[in-house]
Design a protein around this motif. Sequence first.
Motif, PDB file in Angstrom:
ATOM      1  N   GLU C  41       3.352  -6.331   6.315  1.00 38.71           N
ATOM      2  CA  GLU C  41       4.584  -5.754   6.857  1.00 38.71           C
ATOM      3  C   GLU C  41       4.279  -4.473   7.625  1.00 38.71           C
ATOM      4  O   GLU C  41       4.906  -4.184   8.640  1.00 38.71           O
ATOM      5  N   VAL C  42       3.298  -3.720   7.106  1.00 39.32           N
ATOM      6  CA  VAL C  42       2.931  -2.484   7.794  1.00 39.32           C
ATOM      7  C   VAL C  42       2.343  -2.813   9.171  1.00 39.32           C
ATOM      8  O   VAL C  42       2.691  -2.204  10.184  1.00 39.32           O
ATOM      9  N   LYS C  45       4.759  -3.666  11.719  1.00 42.61           N
ATOM     10  CA  LYS C  45       5.659  -2.537  12.008  1.00 42.61           C
ATOM     11  C   LYS C  45       7.059  -2.748  11.410  1.00 42.61           C
ATOM     12  O   LYS C  45       8.032  -2.232  11.940  1.00 42.61           O
ATOM     13  N   ALA C  49       9.604   3.983  10.276  1.00 39.79           N
ATOM     14  CA  ALA C  49       8.837   4.825  11.184  1.00 39.79           C
ATOM     15  C   ALA C  49       9.139   6.281  10.871  1.00 39.79           C
ATOM     16  O   ALA C  49      10.258   6.618  10.516  1.00 39.79           O
ATOM     17  N   LEU C 108       2.776   6.590   7.724  1.00 38.88           N
ATOM     18  CA  LEU C 108       1.835   5.930   8.623  1.00 38.88           C
ATOM     19  C   LEU C 108       1.635   6.839   9.837  1.00 38.88           C
ATOM     20  O   LEU C 108       2.601   7.230  10.495  1.00 38.88           O
ATOM     21  N   GLY C 112      -2.452   4.571  13.068  1.00 39.21           N
ATOM     22  CA  GLY C 112      -2.481   3.401  12.204  1.00 39.21           C
ATOM     23  C   GLY C 112      -3.090   3.665  10.844  1.00 39.21           C
ATOM     24  O   GLY C 112      -3.300   2.746  10.062  1.00 39.21           O
TER      25      GLY C 112
END
Lengths: 244, 203, 156, 221
Positions: C41-42, C45, C49, C108, C112
Amino acid sequence: MAIDWFRFGSPQAFFPVAGKMVPWFAFLAVAFALPGLYLGFFVAPTDATQGESYRIIFIHVPAAWMSMFLYLVMAGWAGLGLVLNTRLSGMMASAIAPTGAMFTFVALWSGALWGKPTWGTWWVWDARLTSELILLFLYLGFIALKAAFADPQRADRAGAILALLGAVNVPIIYFSVQWWNTLHQGASVSLTRAPSMAATMLAAMLLMALAAWMYSIAVALARVRSIILERERDMAWVRMSAGT
Amino acid sequence: MLEATALACERGGLRLFSDLDLALEGGSLLRVRGPNGSGKTSLLRILAGLTRPAAGSVRWRGRALDEEYGREMLFIGHAAAVSDDLTVLENLEFTVDLFQMTTNQHRNREALELFGLERVAQVPARYLSQGQRRRAALARLALSRAVPLWLLDEPFAALDSDAVERVSELAAAHLAAGGMLVLTSHQEFSIAAPATQLIELEG
Amino acid sequence: MKPRHKRLAAIVAGLALIVIAAALVLNAFRGNVVFFFSPSEVAAKAVPADSTFRMGGLVEEGSLKRGADGLTVQFMVTDTAQRIPVVYSGILPDLFKEGKGVVAQGRLGPDGVFRASQVLAKHDENYMPPEAAHALSKAEAEKAAQSVVVPAAGSR
Amino acid sequence: MAGFALLVRRDLRLALRRRGDIVNVLVFFVIVASLFALGVGPEPNQLRAMAAGVVWVAALLAAMLSLPRLFAADLADGTLEQLLVSPQPVLVVVAAKIAAHWLLTGLPLALVAPLIGLQYHLPANALGLLLVSLLIGTPVLSLLGAAGAALVLGARGAGVLLGLLLLPLYVPVLVFGAGAVTAALAGIDPGAHLSLLGAFLAVSSLVGPWAACAALRVALD
C-alpha cells in the motif's frame, strides 16, 4: 426421574445448593491452578522467540477468555431474567459482574506487562486493546447502573437491557484480530484448527483456564449467596435460618 | 369485559396483594379502597397495562392487553400529564389527538368550560394552581363518552366541591350509558351506578 | 394492520437493517480501516501523505544495518511483494529480529524512505521451544528444497 | 404515521417554548471545541491534525448534555405514562422522541461543525467530510442516547451515570467519524470509515429503539 429445574430458580431453594457447591469449586480452582502454575512456570519450555516473557500467557489468556465469556454469561442470565421474570437471574448477573470486571482488568494489565518487553510498548490503540478496554467500561457501567436503583427488581431489569446492549461488543473483541490489522497476534487456540503452541504450554494454559473457570463459579456462587441474603432479609426463611 | 385473575403485586420486595380476581361488565362501578400503601395505585396501573403483575393476568374482551386497549381505556393517574410549556387548550388537544378521540373545537371548548377553565385556556400550564391542573387533566372525561373503560386514581383529590360534582355527574352518565369505571378514593362520593363492586385492600 | 402483520413487518425491518449493516461492514473491509498499512500500500501511495501513519510487515532477512552511533538503524520492511526502506533512531524492542514482524510509526520521506519515530515488534501466535522452532525451520527449508527439486525431476 | 408526526410536532413545539435549551447545547459545543484550541496552542498543523477528534468529542459531550431531559420531563409531569397507555405503539413514541432529539441537537451540531473546522484550519474537502460524518453519526448519538436516557430514569445521579453508560457505546462513532475526516486530510479514501459508520447507524437503529422501549416499560413499571 425428572428434576424440577425451576425449583432451583427460587433464591430460597438455590441458597443451600450454592452453599454446598462453593467449597467444591474453590477446591477445584486450587486443584487446577497449582499444576497449571507449576507446568507453566517450571516445566513448560522457553519460547523460541520471546524467551521467558511469553509465560504471562498463563495468566493473560485465561483472564482475557474469562473477561469475554463472563460477559456473555452475565448477559445471558440478565436476558433470562428479563424474559422469564425469575428473581435469581438478576442476582446471578450481579454476582458475575465484579468477577468479569476483575478478569478484564487483569487481562489489560497483564497484556501491558507483556507488551512492554515483546512489542516495545505498554499500550497501543489497536482494535483488540481498545475493544477490551470498552468491555471494562461496560462492566463498570453495568455495576454502576445496578447500584443506582433502590428497587432491586428495577435494577435487575435496567441492568439486563444494558448488558444485552453491550453484548454486541464481545464478538468485536474476539474477531478484531482477524478483521483488522492489529498489533495484537491472532488466537493461539481455536476450534477450527490445531493449536499453535507446544503441548506442555497448551496443557498449562488450559489448566489455568479451567482454574479461572472454577474460581469464577465459586466466587459467583459465594457472592450470589450474599446477594440473596441481602435482598431477602425480610423474608421468613432468611429470618428463620438466621435464628432470629 | 375486563377480567383479572390471580393478580399479585410486589413493590420493593414487599407483597402488597395476591390472588386478586375481578370481573367487570358494562355499567359497573368498581371502587378500590384501602389504607395508604396497600396497593390501590399499583392495582390501577396493572389494570392500565403499565405495571407488570408479579403473578396473574389481565384480559380485555377475552384478549391480553395490546395497543387496541389504549383506544378503549382511559387512565388518569396521580400526575396530571399536563406539560408546563403548553397552554391548557394545547394540552387537551394533544391528548385528544394522542388517543384518537372524535371531537371538535367546539366540544373541546365546552369541556374546558365545564371545568371552569375557559379563562385560562390560552395560559401556559405552569401558571395553573394544583386544583386547576387536576381539572385540566379531568376535562378529558367530558370528551370520553365513547371510551368504555375509565380508570381513575384519586380523581377527587385537590378538587373543590364544584369540580367533584362535575366528575361525579360525568361518571354517572358514563355508567348509565353502559361504561365501566374503576376508581380509588379516600373521600366518600356518590355516583349513581347500575352495579357497584368494592375491593378492600389490606395494608 | 393486525398485530401479526405488525410483528412480521418488525421482523422484516430488523432483518433488513442487519443485512444493510453486514453489507456496509463487508464494503468497509475492502477499504482501509487499519491499524497499519502494508509495504504494498505504501508503494502504491495509498497511504497518508505528509502525515504520520503506521506500516507493518516483516523485517527482510539480511537488510538490517546499524549506524556508527549504535542507535540509528536501517532495515527493509517487506510483505514479500514490495519492500520499503526504514530509518529509525532509538532503542529497538527485544523481539525485533530479521525475518520477524514489525510495525513502525512515522512518515514517508519524499525519497521513499520511511522515517520511523517508533518501532514495535509484532509477534505471531505460535509459541514453541527453541528446539522445535529449529526443527520446524529445518523442515520448512527441506520442503522448500524439495519443491524446487520436484519439477526438475518431473521434467526429466 | 400520524402518531409519529404528532409526537415529533409536540417535542419541537416544546423545544421552541424553551429555546434556551437548544441554544445552550450549541453554545456548549462551540465553547468546548474552542477550549481545545486555546489549550493546545495556535500551531495550524497541530490543530488541523486534531480537529476531527476535537469536534467529535465535543459533539458527543454536547449531545449527552441534552439527553437527561429527553424523557425525564415527560416522566415528571405524567405525560410519559399517558404515552405508554395510548394506542400508539411504544416503538412509535420512542422513534418520535429520537427523531425530535436529532432534529434539535444532532442536526444543528452537524451544521455548526464546519465553522469550528475553519477555526482549526481544515481544508475544504475535510470540512465537507466532517459534515457528512456528523450527519451519519449524530443519529447514532440520539438512537443510543435515547436508550441510555430511558435506562437512567429514576436512578440516583442520573446525569453522571448516563455518561458512564453511553460514552463506551459511543466509541465506534467517535473512532470512525473522526477517522473519516483524518483519512481525507491524509489523502486516503474515507469510504471505509463512512461505511463502518453507516453500519453502526444501521445496528443502532435496530438495538437503540428496542432498548429504549424496554427501558421505558421498566421505568414506568
